[in-house]
Every structure is written in C-alpha cells, then in structure tokens.
Scaffold this active site. Sequence first.
Site, PDB file in Angstrom:
ATOM      1  N   TRP A   1       0.352  -1.230  -0.318  1.00  0.00           N
ATOM      2  CA  TRP A   1      -0.310   0.056   0.126  1.00  0.00           C
ATOM      3  C   TRP A   1       0.852   1.062   0.151  1.00  0.00           C
ATOM      4  O   TRP A   1       1.733   1.407   0.481  1.00  0.00           O
ATOM      5  CB  TRP A   1      -0.979   0.372   1.013  1.00  0.00           C
ATOM      6  CG  TRP A   1      -2.136  -0.447   1.070  1.00  0.00           C
ATOM      7  CD1 TRP A   1      -3.369  -0.153   0.770  1.00  0.00           C
ATOM      8  CD2 TRP A   1      -2.948  -1.668   0.450  1.00  0.00           C
ATOM      9  NE1 TRP A   1      -4.063  -0.753   0.117  1.00  0.00           N
ATOM     10  CE2 TRP A   1      -3.788  -1.645   0.246  1.00  0.00           C
ATOM     11  CE3 TRP A   1      -2.206  -2.975   0.486  1.00  0.00           C
ATOM     12  CZ2 TRP A   1      -4.775  -2.760   0.143  1.00  0.00           C
ATOM     13  CZ3 TRP A   1      -3.185  -3.860   0.246  1.00  0.00           C
ATOM     14  CH2 TRP A   1      -4.585  -3.842   0.483  1.00  0.00           C
TER      15      TRP A   1
ATOM     16  N   TYR B   1      -8.152 -10.926  -1.480  1.00  0.00           N
ATOM     17  CA  TYR B   1      -8.506  -9.703  -1.377  1.00  0.00           C
ATOM     18  C   TYR B   1      -9.381  -8.865  -2.098  1.00  0.00           C
ATOM     19  O   TYR B   1      -9.443  -9.390  -3.886  1.00  0.00           O
ATOM     20  CB  TYR B   1      -7.320  -8.741  -1.173  1.00  0.00           C
ATOM     21  CG  TYR B   1      -7.085  -7.387  -1.491  1.00  0.00           C
ATOM     22  CD1 TYR B   1      -7.480  -6.882   0.048  1.00  0.00           C
ATOM     23  CD2 TYR B   1      -6.993  -6.988  -2.119  1.00  0.00           C
ATOM     24  CE1 TYR B   1      -7.757  -5.240   0.415  1.00  0.00           C
ATOM     25  CE2 TYR B   1      -7.892  -4.990  -2.744  1.00  0.00           C
ATOM     26  CZ  TYR B   1      -8.132  -4.342  -1.076  1.00  0.00           C
ATOM     27  OH  TYR B   1      -7.981  -3.168  -0.688  1.00  0.00           O
TER      28      TYR B   1
ATOM     29  N   GLN C   1      -3.431   7.889  -3.001  1.00  0.00           N
ATOM     30  CA  GLN C   1      -3.229   7.944  -1.611  1.00  0.00           C
ATOM     31  C   GLN C   1      -2.690   9.651  -1.040  1.00  0.00           C
ATOM     32  O   GLN C   1      -1.639   9.967  -2.288  1.00  0.00           O
ATOM     33  CB  GLN C   1      -2.850   6.352  -0.978  1.00  0.00           C
ATOM     34  CG  GLN C   1      -3.907   5.729  -0.134  1.00  0.00           C
ATOM     35  CD  GLN C   1      -3.651   4.693   0.549  1.00  0.00           C
ATOM     36  OE1 GLN C   1      -2.065   3.842   0.530  1.00  0.00           O
ATOM     37  NE2 GLN C   1      -4.186   4.142   1.110  1.00  0.00           N
TER      38      GLN C   1
ATOM     39  N   GLY D   1      -7.209   7.764   2.469  1.00  0.00           N
ATOM     40  CA  GLY D   1      -6.530   6.383   3.502  1.00  0.00           C
ATOM     41  C   GLY D   1      -7.825   6.636   4.650  1.00  0.00           C
ATOM     42  O   GLY D   1      -7.188   5.935   5.606  1.00  0.00           O
TER      43      GLY D   1
ATOM     44  N   ASP E   1     -10.496   5.868   4.478  1.00  0.00           N
ATOM     45  CA  ASP E   1     -12.144   5.321   4.081  1.00  0.00           C
ATOM     46  C   ASP E   1     -13.311   4.876   4.516  1.00  0.00           C
ATOM     47  O   ASP E   1     -13.926   6.151   3.116  1.00  0.00           O
ATOM     48  CB  ASP E   1     -11.088   3.127   3.760  1.00  0.00           C
ATOM     49  CG  ASP E   1     -10.420   3.101   3.911  1.00  0.00           C
ATOM     50  OD1 ASP E   1      -9.723   4.185   3.592  1.00  0.00           O
ATOM     51  OD2 ASP E   1     -10.114   2.020   3.163  1.00  0.00           O
TER      52      ASP E   1
ATOM     53  N   ARG F   1     -16.064  -2.826   9.703  1.00  0.00           N
ATOM     54  CA  ARG F   1     -16.246  -2.625   8.646  1.00  0.00           C
ATOM     55  C   ARG F   1     -17.137  -1.609   8.535  1.00  0.00           C
ATOM     56  O   ARG F   1     -18.114  -1.791   8.680  1.00  0.00           O
ATOM     57  CB  ARG F   1     -16.086  -3.968   7.555  1.00  0.00           C
ATOM     58  CG  ARG F   1     -14.605  -4.989   8.658  1.00  0.00           C
ATOM     59  CD  ARG F   1     -13.387  -4.260   8.074  1.00  0.00           C
ATOM     60  NE  ARG F   1     -13.441  -4.339   6.410  1.00  0.00           N
ATOM     61  CZ  ARG F   1     -12.334  -3.922   6.179  1.00  0.00           C
ATOM     62  NH1 ARG F   1     -10.906  -3.634   6.954  1.00  0.00           N
ATOM     63  NH2 ARG F   1     -11.768  -3.774   4.879  1.00  0.00           N
TER      64      ARG F   1
ATOM     65  N   TYR G   1     -13.613   1.005  11.801  1.00  0.00           N
ATOM     66  CA  TYR G   1     -12.858   2.180  11.121  1.00  0.00           C
ATOM     67  C   TYR G   1     -12.869   3.459  10.578  1.00  0.00           C
ATOM     68  O   TYR G   1     -14.282   3.994   9.966  1.00  0.00           O
ATOM     69  CB  TYR G   1     -13.658   1.203   9.512  1.00  0.00           C
ATOM     70  CG  TYR G   1     -12.147   0.857   8.818  1.00  0.00           C
ATOM     71  CD1 TYR G   1     -11.709  -0.316   9.233  1.00  0.00           C
ATOM     72  CD2 TYR G   1     -12.577   1.234   7.127  1.00  0.00           C
ATOM     73  CE1 TYR G   1     -10.466  -0.588   8.162  1.00  0.00           C
ATOM     74  CE2 TYR G   1     -11.547   0.572   6.744  1.00  0.00           C
ATOM     75  CZ  TYR G   1     -10.260   0.129   6.945  1.00  0.00           C
ATOM     76  OH  TYR G   1      -9.640   0.000   6.322  1.00  0.00           O
TER      77      TYR G   1
ATOM     78  N   GLU H   1      -3.909  -2.676  13.975  1.00  0.00           N
ATOM     79  CA  GLU H   1      -3.801  -2.113  13.266  1.00  0.00           C
ATOM     80  C   GLU H   1      -4.581  -0.495  13.504  1.00  0.00           C
ATOM     81  O   GLU H   1      -3.979   0.716  13.331  1.00  0.00           O
ATOM     82  CB  GLU H   1      -4.801  -2.324  11.440  1.00  0.00           C
ATOM     83  CG  GLU H   1      -5.143  -1.364  10.720  1.00  0.00           C
ATOM     84  CD  GLU H   1      -6.644  -2.107   9.389  1.00  0.00           C
ATOM     85  OE1 GLU H   1      -7.143  -3.322   9.918  1.00  0.00           O
ATOM     86  OE2 GLU H   1      -6.655  -1.668   8.709  1.00  0.00           O
TER      87      GLU H   1
HETATM   88  C1  GLC Z   1      -7.256   0.367   4.996  1.00  0.00           C
HETATM   89  C2  GLC Z   1      -6.690   2.082   5.401  1.00  0.00           C
HETATM   90  C3  GLC Z   1      -5.745   2.518   4.350  1.00  0.00           C
HETATM   91  C4  GLC Z   1      -4.975   1.462   4.766  1.00  0.00           C
HETATM   92  C5  GLC Z   1      -5.020   0.332   3.977  1.00  0.00           C
HETATM   93  C6  GLC Z   1      -3.749  -0.229   4.190  1.00  0.00           C
HETATM   94  O1  GLC Z   1      -7.783   1.031   4.092  1.00  0.00           O
HETATM   95  O2  GLC Z   1      -8.202   2.531   5.727  1.00  0.00           O
HETATM   96  O3  GLC Z   1      -5.627   3.390   4.925  1.00  0.00           O
HETATM   97  O4  GLC Z   1      -3.814   2.060   3.316  1.00  0.00           O
HETATM   98  O5  GLC Z   1      -5.990  -0.173   5.182  1.00  0.00           O
HETATM   99  O6  GLC Z   1      -3.123  -0.389   5.093  1.00  0.00           O
END
Ligand code: GLC
Length: 443
Positions: free
Chosen positions: A37, A86, A112, A172, A174, A209, A361, A405
């Site tokens: 990412w 994924y 991003q 970022g 989401d 989520r 989230y 996370e």
């Molecule tokens: C989620 C987050 C994002 C991040 C990704 C991988 O989608 O919202 O900001 O880059 O996870 O960690």
Amino acid sequence: METREKNNLLTEAQKILNLNWKNGFTIPTSKLYPFQWNWDSGFTSIGLSHFRLDRAIQELQSLFSGQWENGMIPHIIFHSEDEKTYFPNYDFWESSVNTGAPKQPKSSGITQPAVHGFVVEHLLNKFPDNEQLIHFIKSIFPKIVHYHRFFYTYRDPDREGLTYIFHPWESGRDNSPLWDASLDRISFNQDELPFYERQDLKLASASERPTNFQYDRYVYLLALGKKYKYDERAIFEESPFLIQDTLMNAVLIASNQSLIRIGKRFGFDTHEIQEWQSQAQRVFDEKLWNDELQTYVGYDLRQNEQILHKEIGGFTALLAKIPNENRAQKLNQYLLDLHQKGFYLCPSFDVESPLFDSKRYWRGPIWPQMNWMIYQGLKKYNYDKTADIVKSDLIKLVDQLGYYEYFESQKSLATQLQTGYGGGNFSWTAACTADLLLEKTSY
Ligand code: GLC
C-alpha cells in the site's frame, strides 16, 4: 517507560516488520492487506530504517516501480498475482486499460496521500551522512516531484493549489463519516454495478468494517474510473464525488516543503515546487478553515460547500505548518480538552457527533500513523506537552493491546479490552511506534 519494556516493544516491532517483509516490500498485514500500500509503505520505510536501512530504501523503490506515466503512485501495488484473499484485486482494477500504467507491477487506479517527500526527509535527518541513502534520495527525488506534478496537473482543475480526490479510499481514511453525505448523493441502478464479493467481512468483524451501502458506492466509483480507462480528465467530468480533502492536501504541502529543502541541499531546481507551495498553503488556510468548528474541513467540489465535520484530517495542517499561532493554538487546545475528557489522542472523528463510533474503521478509533503525523506537527509549534500525550497514548495502547491496525479511543472502554481493532501484526503500527520510541527526546 522502563528500558526493558521499551526494548521488548522494539523487538516485537522488528519481528513484525520482518514477518511482513516480502522480498523487496512490506505488506500492511497478512490476509486482510496482502499487497503493498502506498502511504503504508512510507511509514513502514521509516520504521525499517531503524533496523535495516537497505530495506527502508528498497521499500520505497518497490513502491515507485509502480509509478504511472502521468506520475501517479497507485494506492495498491500488486507485486503478486497469487494472493486471492483480497477484493478488489488486480483483475478487478485492470490497470492495463490505461496505456500509461506499467505492465508490471499491476496496480489499482487511484492514489493515496503523498507522504514520501517528508518520509525521505525524515530518513535523511536520521542518517544525514549515509552515502547509500543520499544516493537513493537523489535518484527518487525527480520521481516524487513527478508524483506531486500529477496532483497539480490533473487534480486541481481550477489551478487554485488544492487537489481533489475522486474516491474515499484515496484519502487513506476510507470509511470516515466525512464522505457519507457525498456518497449518499450517488445514485445508480443496481445493474450498473459490476458483480463483486466482499472479502474483508470474512477476515474482520462486520462491526468494524464499512457497510454494504458504502461498499457499493466504493465499487461504483472504481468502475467509473475503469470505464474511462483511468483518464483523469474524463473522470473529472463525470465523477459525482470530487472532494478537496484536508489530509491529502496537508500531506502534499508538508512533502513539498521537504522536497524544497532536500532539493536545495542537493542542487535540484525547486522553482516549480515553490510555485505550487506559495499558492497551496495560502488557499488551504483560507478555503478550508471553518470558524464555527475551529478547524480545517474538506470541500465538496460538486456541491460547492465545506463538509462540516470536525475530524482528524484537519489536524494534519500542523504538520504542513499551515495555521498561524492563533489557529494552531485552537487545534492544540481541542486535543488537550479531549485528553481531559477521557479519550486517548487522537480520535479519528468528532467524539460529540452522532456519527462517532469508537470501534468502526475511521469513524472514531485511534490510528498509529495519524498519531505519528500529529505528533510531528505539534512539535513544529512547540506544543511539547500535547505532543507527548499523542506519543505516549499510542505507546500505551500498543503496550496494552498489541500491534493492531487501530485502537479504541475511549479510555474507559479500552481498559476492558484484550486487543486492538482490525488486522494484527500491523506494519505501520510497528513502524510508527518504533520510530517514536527511538526518538532522542522525551519518553
Ligand atoms: C485501509 C486504510 C488505508 C490503508 C490500508 C492498508 O484501507 O483505510 O488507509 O492504507 O487499509 O493498511
């Protein structure tokens, strides 16, 4: 914190970064996020540098190997096509529809936050005379500038110095309530939506989520990009979602500043960056400040109005040194008040809002990389006391709950928990915590 405890945390962080290292790049966490990412890589590189500077460099090189001809660094780079757990995977994005996308590695079609400018400056500050690093920074510098040029060329149609996103994932953040109203306005017939199957719900609790309603809109915007072969101008014409986000712009401005300093040190021409910068800082401060909320807010370009929510992105303006002392003090005071009210810093959304959800989230929890950026921002204004709370809150959460996370933001709830939220063994959590633990000053 005692040295032994600190060393244990560092050893654990190093283990996680090793575990998630995949032959040239780092995944955020296995299963839930099994690729590379964009902005995760920036923070991870900072963490890696403490243990393996060579890997910190490789991390960014791998990411930039996915750069498109137009300069964009995609939000996901699919170095491997074997990983099936994924969604949306490389075959759904189909980046090959754009002739400027590299054939390999495959990637997503959105971007991003552009953290890489300040990331490389952070590395340089830590290892100012390292030949390998200097050589690397000189080689990546033009690529980062090209990335910034992408934003100012394609994402700033009115040439006002602020760039927009056309998909919430680009921010970022989401699933932030920031996007709710703009997403709600998107309407379409169900048969316009390509068939898809969510994978995230098989791996994480639905209560943490996004909802299906939101997910449909994420997929709709993705499909819109693909329909136009990710041609930026066509997307601009049609996308119902166009937002000038605080964090996106603040991070870009902070990275511009870093590039100007790095460029001067190594003799690159920085005029173009300075030009972007002179406009961007001023317009951000004018257009995105909201006096009632006493913070910076996003701007919906389709509605021509500010998005009226108090939210964590506004605080990244500190990192970009945008606010004057008076405005910075308001941001600082707000954080201190939250601390007094029994919250860990920094909750990702307004704790007073009915949309606040400390578990779901981006709708309230604590995010490690956000703490890292806000810590650096507060330091720039010498708000050391608040900066120390931001730093020690993250370290306490990690110490108590593990390298997750993201985390519960209400202290009274967090004490009853055994773990954090989302994915475990998380790379940016390990990286940001290690970097903060290894700071020369305080803690
Ligand atoms: C989620 C987050 C994002 C991040 C990704 C991988 O989608 O919202 O900001 O880059 O996870 O960690």
